[in-house]
Motif scaffolding. Structure first.
Motif, PDB file in Angstrom:
ATOM      1  N   GLY A 153       0.815  -1.209   0.000  1.00 42.06           N
ATOM      2  CA  GLY A 153       0.000   0.000   0.000  1.00 42.06           C
ATOM      3  C   GLY A 153       0.850   1.262   0.000  1.00 42.06           C
ATOM      4  N   CYS A 154       0.166   2.398  -0.232  1.00 44.53           N
ATOM      5  CA  CYS A 154       0.828   3.704  -0.301  1.00 44.53           C
ATOM      6  C   CYS A 154       1.582   3.989   1.006  1.00 44.53           C
ATOM      7  CB  CYS A 154      -0.222   4.788  -0.545  1.00 44.53           C
ATOM      8  SG  CYS A 154       0.424   6.463  -0.387  1.00 44.53           S
ATOM      9  N   ILE A 155       2.865   4.357   0.891  1.00 45.00           N
ATOM     10  CA  ILE A 155       3.647   4.557   2.122  1.00 45.00           C
ATOM     11  C   ILE A 155       3.223   5.824   2.870  1.00 45.00           C
ATOM     12  CG2 ILE A 155       5.709   3.221   1.563  1.00 45.00           C
ATOM     13  CD1 ILE A 155       7.084   5.719   0.637  1.00 45.00           C
ATOM     14  N   PHE A 156       2.437   6.686   2.220  1.00 47.01           N
ATOM     15  CA  PHE A 156       2.019   7.913   2.900  1.00 47.01           C
ATOM     16  C   PHE A 156       0.647   7.745   3.563  1.00 47.01           C
ATOM     17  CE2 PHE A 156       0.695  12.402   3.147  1.00 47.01           C
ATOM     18  CZ  PHE A 156       1.777  12.896   3.852  1.00 47.01           C
ATOM     19  N   CYS A 157      -0.358   7.299   2.783  1.00 45.28           N
ATOM     20  CA  CYS A 157      -1.718   7.235   3.342  1.00 45.28           C
ATOM     21  C   CYS A 157      -2.214   5.803   3.575  1.00 45.28           C
ATOM     22  CB  CYS A 157      -2.702   7.966   2.433  1.00 45.28           C
ATOM     23  SG  CYS A 157      -3.072   7.059   0.917  1.00 45.28           S
ATOM     24  N   GLY A 158      -1.463   4.817   3.084  1.00 45.07           N
ATOM     25  CA  GLY A 158      -1.858   3.425   3.328  1.00 45.07           C
ATOM     26  C   GLY A 158      -2.867   2.860   2.332  1.00 45.07           C
ATOM     27  N   ASP A 159      -3.255   3.663   1.336  1.00 50.46           N
ATOM     28  CA  ASP A 159      -4.218   3.201   0.325  1.00 50.46           C
ATOM     29  C   ASP A 159      -3.743   1.885  -0.301  1.00 50.46           C
ATOM     30  OD1 ASP A 159      -6.325   3.441  -1.807  1.00 50.46           O
ATOM     31  OD2 ASP A 159      -4.535   3.639  -3.065  1.00 50.46           O
ATOM     32  N   ARG A 160      -4.669   0.932  -0.456  1.00 48.15           N
ATOM     33  CA  ARG A 160      -4.273  -0.369  -0.996  1.00 48.15           C
ATOM     34  C   ARG A 160      -4.908  -0.668  -2.351  1.00 48.15           C
ATOM     35  NH1 ARG A 160      -1.835  -4.224   2.356  1.00 48.15           N
ATOM     36  NH2 ARG A 160      -1.247  -3.303   4.345  1.00 48.15           N
ATOM     37  N   PHE A 174       3.702   5.089  -3.820  1.00 47.36           N
ATOM     38  CA  PHE A 174       2.733   6.139  -3.488  1.00 47.36           C
ATOM     39  C   PHE A 174       1.475   5.930  -4.307  1.00 47.36           C
ATOM     40  CE2 PHE A 174       6.716   8.438  -2.453  1.00 47.36           C
ATOM     41  CZ  PHE A 174       6.373   8.984  -1.228  1.00 47.36           C
ATOM     42  N   CYS A 175       0.335   6.385  -3.786  1.00 44.96           N
ATOM     43  CA  CYS A 175      -0.880   6.385  -4.592  1.00 44.96           C
ATOM     44  C   CYS A 175      -0.882   7.663  -5.436  1.00 44.96           C
ATOM     45  CB  CYS A 175      -2.128   6.299  -3.714  1.00 44.96           C
ATOM     46  SG  CYS A 175      -2.447   7.809  -2.800  1.00 44.96           S
ATOM     47  N   GLU A 176      -1.892   7.769  -6.295  1.00 43.98           N
ATOM     48  CA  GLU A 176      -2.004   8.904  -7.225  1.00 43.98           C
ATOM     49  C   GLU A 176      -1.970  10.248  -6.494  1.00 43.98           C
ATOM     50  OE1 GLU A 176      -3.354   8.429 -10.951  1.00 43.98           O
ATOM     51  OE2 GLU A 176      -2.111  10.235 -10.836  1.00 43.98           O
ATOM     52  N   SER A 177      -2.731  10.371  -5.391  1.00 40.74           N
ATOM     53  CA  SER A 177      -2.828  11.687  -4.746  1.00 40.74           C
ATOM     54  C   SER A 177      -1.642  12.013  -3.849  1.00 40.74           C
ATOM     55  CB  SER A 177      -4.143  11.826  -3.977  1.00 40.74           C
ATOM     56  OG  SER A 177      -4.551  10.607  -3.460  1.00 40.74           O
ATOM     57  N   CYS A 178      -0.898  11.019  -3.389  1.00 40.77           N
ATOM     58  CA  CYS A 178       0.223  11.306  -2.474  1.00 40.77           C
ATOM     59  C   CYS A 178       1.570  11.432  -3.172  1.00 40.77           C
ATOM     60  CB  CYS A 178       0.358  10.221  -1.421  1.00 40.77           C
ATOM     61  SG  CYS A 178      -1.077  10.031  -0.380  1.00 40.77           S
ATOM     62  N   ARG A 179       1.661  11.032  -4.435  1.00 37.24           N
ATOM     63  CA  ARG A 179       2.994  11.001  -5.045  1.00 37.24           C
ATOM     64  C   ARG A 179       3.562  12.413  -5.191  1.00 37.24           C
ATOM     65  NH1 ARG A 179       2.892   9.904 -11.465  1.00 37.24           N
ATOM     66  NH2 ARG A 179       0.854  10.772 -11.958  1.00 37.24           N
TER      67      ARG A 179
HETATM   68 ZN   LIG Z   1      -1.513   7.746  -0.666  1.00 32.84          ZN
END
Ligand SMILES: [Zn+2]
Length: 254
Positions: A153-160, A174-179
């Motif tokens: 999952g995203c290392i910033f928000c945890g999105d999987r 990273f996910c789309e919004s956190c990169r």
């Molecule tokens: Zn994220």
């Protein structure tokens, strides 16, 4: 004098002195070691066949101050067939070169030994997709060395859910919004992400039956390439440029 009897894989075999060869071996009991094979380049040498690249042999070695010396050796399994097709040769060499470059010297690692034997066997038998086998080898080898990419999952928000972007500097996805805008990272679509997770756990038998889309193969190759580049500094592996050259020859239009 200290003797060692062990199974070993020949990772590289280079001319050394007048008639000798210098070997890098992956020994079951000792891990990666360097050994001299005296007289192995003489026409009538008994050692000649055993000290070739792609050999799994039984070795009697004695330990000198800086090097082992091969006293006796017998071929257990030869993967010589990999020398016949240039594509198989390049990949078999790449697997060996990765182990030679990244495995620390003198630390036994039977799991890496088995992984390499299995990968050479699969190449020889033409089982499954070669490109996928290469990704499998890269990922599993890195896992066995403890180089685990953070891909849960995203290392910033945890999105999987993804899609994700691999960021080498951060060592994670990273996910789309956190990169970060400055470092957009390498794209890992949902399908490629699932494939990556799958390759980290499938058996060799399951691997041989996997079929994946071209786009996922490419994304995954970009990812492992970037990840490995980080670990194989200071310089690229020779077999990598060789494989790139082969791809160029096969698809000149690209
Ligand atoms: Zn994220």
């Amino acid at each position: 004098m200290k003797y060692l009897q062990t199974r070993a894989l020949v990772l590289s075999s280079r001319p050394f002195g007048e008639t000798d060869r210098l070997l890098t071996l992956l020994a079951w009991d000792e891990g990666k070691i360097y050994a001299k094979a005296p007289g192995a380049r003489r026409v009538k040498s008994k050692l000649a066949a055993t000290v070739e690249l792609f050999t799994c042999g039984s070795f009697l070695l004695y330990k000198g101050r800086t090097l082992f010396t091969v006293s006796q050796a017998q071929v257990e399994t030869s993967f010589r067939e990999l020398l016949v097709h240039v594509e198989d040769y390049a990949r078999g060499l790449y697997f060996a070169e990765l182990v030679e470059r990244l495995l620390p010297e003198g630390e036994p690692n039977p799991a890496v030994f088995q992984l390499l034997v299995n990968a050479w066997s699969m190449l020889r038998e033409g089982k499954g997709d070669r490109e996928l086998l290469t990704r499998f080898f890269e990922l599993r080898f890195l896992l066995l060395l403890g180089f685990r990419p953070h891909c849960d999952g995203c290392i910033f928000c945890g999105d999987r859910n993804g899609p994700f972007y691999w960021n080498t500097a951060a060592g994670g996805i990273f996910c789309e919004s956190c990169r970060p805008a400055q470092q957009p990272g390498i794209s890992l679509s949902r399908g490629t992400y699932a494939l990556l997770k799958n390759l980290q756990r499938v058996s060799e038998r399951e691997l041989a039956t996997l079929r994946v889309q071209q786009a996922q193969q490419k994304e995954l190759a970009d990812f492992t390439g970037r990840f490995l580049q980080y670990w194989t500094e200071p310089g690229p592996l020779k077999s990598l440029s060789f494989m790139a050259e082969l791809r160029g020859r096969q698809s000149p239009g690209e």
